[in-house]
Structure formats: structure tokens, C-alpha cells
Design a protein around this motif. Structure first.
Motif, short mmCIF file in Angstrom:
data_model
loop_
_atom_site.label_atom_id
_atom_site.label_comp_id
_atom_site.label_asym_id
_atom_site.label_seq_id
_atom_site.Cartn_x
_atom_site.Cartn_y
_atom_site.Cartn_z
N PRO A 356 0.83 -1.20 0.00
CA PRO A 356 0.00 0.00 0.00
C PRO A 356 0.86 1.25 0.00
N ARG A 357 0.35 2.33 -0.60
CA ARG A 357 1.09 3.59 -0.69
C ARG A 357 0.78 4.45 0.52
N VAL A 358 1.84 4.87 1.22
CA VAL A 358 1.72 5.80 2.32
C VAL A 358 2.85 6.81 2.19
N MET A 359 2.90 7.77 3.14
CA MET A 359 3.92 8.83 3.05
C MET A 359 4.87 8.77 4.24
N ALA A 360 6.12 9.00 3.98
CA ALA A 360 7.15 9.10 5.01
C ALA A 360 8.15 10.15 4.57
N VAL A 361 8.66 10.92 5.53
CA VAL A 361 9.67 11.94 5.26
C VAL A 361 10.96 11.51 5.93
N LEU A 362 11.99 11.29 5.14
CA LEU A 362 13.22 10.68 5.63
C LEU A 362 14.25 11.72 6.09
N ASP A 363 14.21 12.92 5.53
CA ASP A 363 15.13 13.99 5.91
C ASP A 363 14.29 15.25 6.09
N PRO A 364 13.68 15.43 7.27
CA PRO A 364 12.59 16.41 7.42
C PRO A 364 13.06 17.85 7.62
N VAL A 365 12.24 18.76 7.11
CA VAL A 365 12.32 20.17 7.44
C VAL A 365 10.89 20.62 7.71
N THR A 377 -9.25 16.52 8.13
CA THR A 377 -9.09 15.07 7.96
C THR A 377 -9.30 14.71 6.50
N LEU A 378 -8.29 14.11 5.91
CA LEU A 378 -8.32 13.77 4.50
C LEU A 378 -8.51 12.26 4.33
N GLN A 379 -9.12 11.85 3.24
CA GLN A 379 -9.26 10.44 2.87
C GLN A 379 -8.33 10.19 1.68
N LEU A 380 -7.23 9.53 1.94
CA LEU A 380 -6.23 9.30 0.90
C LEU A 380 -6.22 7.83 0.51
N PRO A 381 -6.12 7.52 -0.79
CA PRO A 381 -6.16 6.12 -1.24
C PRO A 381 -4.85 5.39 -0.95
N TYR A 382 -4.99 4.14 -0.56
CA TYR A 382 -3.81 3.28 -0.44
C TYR A 382 -3.30 2.84 -1.80
N TRP A 383 -4.23 2.75 -2.75
CA TRP A 383 -3.88 2.13 -4.03
C TRP A 383 -4.29 3.06 -5.17
N PRO A 384 -3.34 3.69 -5.87
CA PRO A 384 -3.69 4.48 -7.04
C PRO A 384 -4.46 3.63 -8.04
#
Length: 806
Positions: A356-365, A377-384
Motif C-alpha cells: 500500500p502507498r503511504v507517506m514518510a519523510v526521511l530527511d525532514p524540514v 481530515t483527508l481520505q487518501l487512497p492506499y492504491w492508485p
């Protein structure tokens, strides 16, 4: 003498994986012929690893070939621990091998064998050979034995001890077992043929004295059988029918056959050799892998940068991907190095429909949305929508009906006023073409709207520490899209970014211009024993990068073995060893695209001082040098060739070799294309590069069709192919002129059989005296005399009738 105490096979193991299959090849052709001719009641194969290390990707091809071939023919497969060399073997490695193979999906049921369980039987067979006059105890030194063996131009000379009598040999051998002699004092050798052109037959060593603790037998034995003696005997004991091994054992087959004949096993197994498959950018030598572990280059056998199967498990690769890789690389009689992109693409293809597609920030600012008063509150799809469709219950179906998490098609993600974005997604001084966030510029947050950067803060070193932005109304425009996480909700995590362990395709080759000048094997971490710096110098210093960042909160309740696609970052999962619920560690399984290849391509285009810009494809495939990454045009060519039916490994070799590709250009499309492509890569490549092939690819389609239809055998097809390439005559014309596609008449076959028996009177007399195992010898002679045209089943009938009639 009975070859096996086991029952004959009837059906395949029910739980064996079947999604990936072994493509038709010369071994499956032999098996089909053997079954149709009634040579065996069923197929029995074995995978025989030595428990002196962990399995690695180099073993996957062999294990897949051994096990899956048996499955496809409704046979039985065995796992055998070949533990006849006590030094370095352990229960740890034996258990690890079994665990890794079970992870791969193989279930051998009751068919688990240890070679060490049959030490007593091997010893009895050795005494039988002595009593028959086929083995003797030799007492010369190893150096003297090597000298007496001669070389390719000089026949061997007998040792002074070769003439020992049976009783003296038996006495010495029994005293060897009793421990009366030191290591190296004596060996048991087979008495075969010191003048043979095959050096393996010049009285090979069958047993040696070795005082070492055996992990299962303890100190019960101080003599151990050599592989060439033990392996064929164990095949026969287990009832193996088709013993498959890699090409370096082709000369050893003569010892195998000699033992089967002298010990009169019936029915007897046969050995078949296939080309090894090595993999770019790695090493698979157990010695070198152990060196990597012991010297501290990696953290252990399961370090995700290692090619071991346990490392691939920890990395997050699935067994489905490994089996798919093994099925794609093909079986042939030639050794070949596989483009690592074949493996990496198999991993990506598997994860693409699993993660499944999710978001992660590896080097944050940090980013603050100054005008966002309340969280949304947003509804974001796991699967394009262009990847996979979810079922009405929200689950995602994989091939075969398997369902994977998450159980819903969307997840809730909060947009808060404080966010984190990737540091590289903001530039205070953007280069030309930059499409992310800039001072005064706009960018779209994935699924959340468009923001504008109004101002930013920086520290004394000039590093951006805080961006102040505005969330714009609908209708605003932006040129790029970036991912983000909520600073209020996101989960802090460690991210481990794994890459290839070596910087060059062939780390065991020589690339003097590519040596790291500051590599010092005497530095801490490299001091454990003498090191082979010839491969360590090519270590990739960026094979592991560790960052700390954040992952969106939606992952908190997912099963720990969930694989994710972190948008724009790659495929990740929680490290099963170091990750904790309160301190997750995510390891990158693989990048979304071949970022390495693009980097290598860019670097390969940099001209050296005073030199010319190198060509991207200067090194031909299989040359042993650094193979450049495929260009976009070559990748497109791979896609075209695979659509036509070529195996991916063959397609990648063809795409990077203009000579081979030009030859294949006029190959007939259709069902024969894959076979012609395979011949081009595996049989004709060397001759094509030297300009010595006189036949056109278009003329090979009829030959491939005859092979597929079973009208000609693989042996005939290869012989005709070689002759056509050398002469320019069309293969079809050769077959028609010589009648190679027609079977022999009974009269012709009987005439050939009579000639073979007449030409081998000693063997004929031995067979009629009870050595029925010689039937295999006669079969081979008849097949050779008939140039492969005779039907093996009919040969067996005619031979047996002729031999029995005498």
C-alpha cells in the motif's frame, strides 16, 4: 543390489509452490523421454547443500530447478544435507538451510536425508571396491600424487603402492578407520585409468583421514568419503533418478558412472549438468561471505546487504519474488552472469501489487501553514487507480486470490498547520527546471492542496530550518507534487537505506582504475585474518545510509510484516530484528526505479582528464568487466523482446549487444522466437561477435519448430545449429538431406545394435555375466551411433533382446 530403500514416487508434494515454473529445457526433454520410454516409474530429484554456510541467491536457481522440476513431473524431491566434511559444518547451518527453503515454499515432507547417516554404508561400498580390485590404499604424499597424475599432455604413472593386494588394502583401510595413522598418511583411491584424457579418472581419491569433530557423528569417524565417492552413492541410496548439478562437475560424471557400474546399482541415477548463474554486484563464495561477516563489513549473515536468503528475508523480499526470479533466468548448458536488474525487477513487480502507498519523510524540514486554523481530515487512497483495484470490501486481491492489508481502500490522514517535508523538496536557490517548493513558489501537497512558500529561516551554516507557507484556495496552480506528514501526528522512525554492497558488476574481477585509494585493510573492522582485498576494495561506501524522520500515523495499527511503498522513496517494511513498537525502524527493500543504473550511466558519461567520453556500451555483456546500465532505449528494447517471447535474461543481454541484436532482427516472430533468441545468446554469441556465423536468424525458425514439436531432439538441434552456423546451409536443408527428423526403422536400429555389441565384446560378456548396469553404457553407444535419431525406449527393447539372446 537395490538402489533405494524408499518407495517410488507417485505424486508431487501437495503444498509445493507452483506459480513460477521451470521453462522447457534440455533436462526436461530428457525427463520426458525417460518417462515415456519407461526408464523410470517417476521422477526423483534432490537438492544437496553442504551445511557449512547459509543459502544465498546463487542457490535459488539450483534449488528451484531441483524442486520445481519434480513438482511439474508429478515426482518427489528430496532435501539432502551433504555433511561429509566436518570442518565448518554445523547444526546451525543445517537448521538455517531448512528454514530458508521452507520460507521459499518447499516442503519435502519425510524426504529429508543426511549424508552422515550413511557413513557405515559408504564404508561398506569402499570395502566392496577393494575386494573387487577397483580400489587401493595409497601412501604417497599429496605432492607426489599430483606429480604422478601427469597433465593434459602426459599420462599418469602408477604409484608404488598401486599393486598392493586385496588383503593388504583391506587391512590398511580398516586400520585407517581405527585411527592408527595420522592425517595424510594414507588415502583410498579408485583404480580406474591413469592414461585417461579425463584427469578425474586418474585414480581419484575416495577416502581421506581427517580428525575433526563432526556436528552429528562426533568423533566416531576419523576417515571421511570424498564428494565424488559419496555423492553418487547417496543418489543411488535415495532412489534419485535425475541428479542435476552445475557445469563444473561435468568431468566428475565419469567417476559417477564408474561407481554405478562397478557397484551394479539398478535402477541407477544419472547426472546432468547445467550452466551456473552468477549475479552482478555481489559475491556468493561462502569463504568471501564469511569474510564479510568476520571482518565487520556487514553486521551478520542476515545483514540486508548480503545475498543470503536470510538477509533477503530480513530485507523484506518475499519468496514469491525469489521464485519468480529463479524461473526467469533460464536453463542452459552454458555459464552466464545474470543482470542484477532481472532480480530487482522481480522484487519490484512483486511489491508493486502488494505494498500500500503511504507517506514518510526521511530527511525532514518543518513547514508551518500560517493560514490553517484547524486540522483537516483527508481520505487518501492506499492504491492508485492505475496499480490495482480494491474489491467491494476494500481488500486488495493478488494473483491467486490472496488478500493483503490494509482492509480498506483509503486511510485517514490529518492535515495540520505544522508539517514535515523532505529537505530536498525546498530550494532557496533553485536550479533550472526545479519543480518543487521555492521562495514565493508553489507546489502541491499530495492529496492536500497547493501551498506557497512565503519565507524561511536558516541556521548559521545556511541550512534551512523552517519554512513559512500559505495554503492556497482551489484553482491555484503548481508545477510539482511532493509528499508530507503531519508534525503533530507522524511517528518518529529510523530509516535504513540499503543499496548494492559493491560498486562494480564483477567485484571478483580486475578494475584497477576503480580502486578506492583510501581503502586500508589494516583499519579496524578488517583485521580478522588474511583478507582477499581484491574484492573488498570494490565495496560501495554508500551501501547503507541511516536517517531519522517521520512516517504517517496510519501505519501504527498495521501488521508488522506489511510492506509499504513510501511515496517517491521506495519500498520499505519494519526491520523484524531491530524495530520496536515505540521505536520503529524501516528498511528500504528496493528503490522505485533503478536509481543506481541512472547514477552509473551519468558517471560513465564523465570524460576522464585528457581523454574521450566513453561509450555507454563499451563493455559487451559477459566480458567480466563493469556492465553499464541499460539506457532508456535499451530498456524499451528489452520490453519489445520479452513481448515477442524472449526470456528476460536473454532480452537484457541482447539489448546491450548490438551485434546479437542485429543478427536477431530478421528472426521470425511467433512461437519459435524465444528459442531462436536463446540460441543467439547461449550458442552463437561468441561466433557472432567474431563474425563467423554464416546462417541467418530467419532460417532458424524451422529448426526451432521441429525441436518444439519433438521431431528432432535437443542434441540433433544443437548439432545442426552449429553446422549451419559454420557452413551457411539452412538447418532445414541439413535435416532433410540427412533424414535427421525421421526415426530409425527397426532394421536400421537392429543393425546399429549389432555393431555396438560386436565392437564391445568385453562389455557384452560382462553384461551377460550379470552386470546389467551396463545397459546404460550400451544405450549411450547406440544413441551416439544413431546420431541421436533412435527412440530411447525402442533402443532399450532392442538392446535387451539382443543381449539376452546371446
Amino acid at each position: 543390489m537395490t538402489a533405494s530403500d524408499a518407495d517410488r514416487p507417485h505424486s508431487a508434494t501437495p503444498d509445493a509452490p507452483t506459480a513460477a515454473r521451470v521453462a522447457p529445457n534440455f533436462i526436461t526433454e530428457i525427463i520426458e523421454r525417460d518417462l515415456q520410454g519407461g526408464k523410470y516409474a517417476g521422477v526423483v530429484t534432490r537438492f544437496p547443500p553442504e551445511p557449512n554456510g547459509y543459502l544465498h541467491l546463487g542457490h535459488t536457481f539450483a534449488s528451484f530447478l531441483d524442486f520445481q522440476t519434480a513438482v511439474q513431473f508429478g515426482g518427489r524431491y528430496h532435501l539432502r544435507l551433504d555433511d561429509t566434511n566436518p570442518e565448518g559444518e554445523s547444526q546451525e547451518f543445517a537448521d538455517g538451510i531448512m528454514a530458508d527453503l521452507r520460507w521459499m515454499g518447499w516442503d519435502w515432507g519425510e524426504n529429508l536425508f543426511y549424508a552422515s547417516d550413511n557413513f557405515e554404508r559408504y564404508y561398506a561400498y569402499a570395502e566392496q571396491l577393494i575386494r573387487q580390485g577397483d580400489a587401493y590404499v595409497d601412501s604417497v604424499s599429496g605432492d607426489e600424487m599430483a606429480r604422478l597424475r601427469g597433465d593434459a599432455h602426459t599420462p599418469g604413472a602408477p604409484s608404488a603402492y598401486r599393486g598392493r593386494g586385496v588383503e593388504e588394502n583391506l587391512d590398511l583401510f580398516r586400520r585407517m578407520r581405527a585411527g592408527e595413522f595420522p592425517d595424510g598418511a594414507h588415502v583410498l583411491r579408485g583404480k580406474i585409468d591413469l592414461g585417461s584424457a579425463n584427469m578425474k579418472l586418474r585414480d581419484p581419491v575416495l577416502y581421506r583421514i581427517k580428525r575433526a569433530w563432526h556436528y552429528r557423528a562426533g568423533d566416531a569417524w576419523c576417515i571421511y568419503p570424498m564428494y565424488d565417492f559419496q555423492h553418487p552413492l547417496q543418489d543411488a541410496i535415495e532412489g534419485v533418478t535425475h541428479s542435476m548439478c552445475s557445469l563444473e562437475f561435468v568431468d566428475n560424471r565419469a567417476i559417477y558412472d564408474w561407481l554405478m557400474e562397478r557397484l551394479s546399482f539398478e535402477p541407477r541415477p544419472h547426472q546432468y549438468e547445467f550452466g551456473r548463474r552468477s549475479l552482478e554486484y555481489t559475491v556468493v563464495s561462502k569463504r568471501k561471505l564469511r569474510q564479510l561477516v568476520q571482518s565487520g563489513v556487514v553486521s551478520g549473515w542476515d545483514d540486508p546487504r548480503m545475498p543470503t536468503l536470510r538477509a533477503q528475508q530480513r530485507l523484506g523480499v518475499t519468496p514469491d519474488a525469489v521464485r519468480a526470479f529463479a524461473s526467469q533466468i533460464g536453463v542452459s548448458r552454458t555459464n552466464r552472469t545474470v543482470d542484477i536488474a532481472v532480480y530487482e525487477n522481480a522484487v519490484r513487480d512483486d511489491l508493486n501489487h502488494r505494498a500500500p502507498r503511504v507517506m514518510a519523510v526521511l530527511d525532514p524540514v518543518r513547514v508551518t501553514l500560517e493560514n490553517l486554523d484547524a486540522a483537516r481530515t483527508l481520505q487518501l487512497p492506499y492504491w492508485p487507480h492505475d496499480v490495482v483495484d480494491a474489491s467491494p470490501d476494500g481488500q486488495v486481491a493478488l494473483p491467486g486470490g490472496q488478500r493483503v492489508v490494509p482492509a480498506q481502500a483509503v486511510r485517514e490522514v490529518r492535515l495540520t498547520s505544522d508539517l514535515f517535508i523532505e529537505r530536498e523538496d525546498f530550494s532557496a536557490d533553485p536550479p533550472k527546471g526545479y519543480k518543487r517548493l521555492t521562495p514565493g513558489g508553489t507546489v502541491r501537497l499530495r492529496g492536500a492542496g497547493i501551498i506557497r512558500a512565503d519565507r524561511f529561516d536558516a541556521n548559521e551554516e545556511g541550512q534551512v530550518t523552517h519554512i513559512h507557507a500559505t495554503l492556497l484556495e482551489d484553482g491555484a496552480k503548481a508545477g510539482g507534487v511532493i509528499h508530507w506528514v503531519s508534525a503533530e501526528d507522524a511517528i518518529p522512525a529510523e530509516f535504513r537505506l540499503y543499496d548494492r554492497l559493491f560498486r562494480v558488476a564483477n567485484p571478483e574481477g580486475e578494475h584497477p582504475e576503480d580502486i578506492l585509494p583510501d581503502f586500508d585493510p589494516e583499519q579496524p573492522g578488517h583485521e580478522s585474518g588474511p583478507l582477499d582485498t581484491g574484492f573488498l576494495r570494490y565495496l560501495n561506501p554508500d551501501s547503507l545510509r541511516v536517517t531519522r524522520g517521520y512516517v504517517e500515523a496510519s501505519v501504527a495499527n498495521d501488521p508488522p510484516d506489511t510492506r509499504y511503498q513510501f511515496e517517491r522513496q521506495g519500498y520499505f517494511w519494519r526491520d523484524p530484528v531491530d524495530s520496536r513498537e515505540d521505536a520503529p525502524v524501516f528498511g528500504r527493500i528496493i528503490t522505485l526505479k533503478d536509481a543506481w543504473g541512472q547514477t552509473q550511466k551519468a558517471e560513465s558519461g564523465k570524460p576522464k582528464p585528457g581523454g574521450k567520453k566513453p561509450k555507454a556500451d563499451a563493455t559487451p555483456a559477459g566480458s567480466g568487466g563493469v556492465q553499464p546500465a541499460l539506457t532508456p532505449e535499451q530498456e524499451a528494447e528489452v520490453a519489445r523482446l520479452t513481448r515477442l517471447g524472449a526470456a528476460e535474461g536473454d532480452a537484457r543481454t541482447l539489448a546491450r549487444d548490438e551485434v546479437l541484436l542485429a543478427f536477431l532482427a530478421d528472426a521470425a516472430p511467433g512461437e519459435t522466437f524465444a528459442q531462436v533468441a536463446s540460441w543467439t545468446v547461449n550458442d552463437l554469441a561468441t561466433a557472432l561477435r567474431s563474425g563467423s556465423v554464416s546462417v541467418a536468424a530467419a532460417e532458424l525458425a524451422p529448426l526451432a519448430g521441429l525441436l518444439a514439436a519433438g521431431t528432432v531432439t535437443s542434441r540433433v538441434a544443437r548439432d545442426v545449429l552449429a553446422r549451419a552456423a559454420a557452413s551457411g546451409e539452412a538447418p532445414a536443408a541439413i535435416i532433410d538431406r540427412e533424414g535427421l527428423s525421421a526415426g530409425l526403422s527397426d532394421a536400421e536400429l537392429e543393425r546399429i545394435v549389432a555393431g555396438v555389441l560386436e565392437g564391445h565384446p568385453a562389455e557384452t560378456e560382462a553384461y551377460r555375466g550379470g552386470r546389467t548396469a551396463l545397459l546404460g553404457f550400451f544405450t549411450g553407444q547406440v544413441m551416439r551411433a544413431s546420431r541421436g535419431k533412435a527412440d530411447p525406449g525402442r533402443v532399450a527393447d532392442v538392446l535387451k533382446a539382443a543381449l539376452d539372446a546371446g
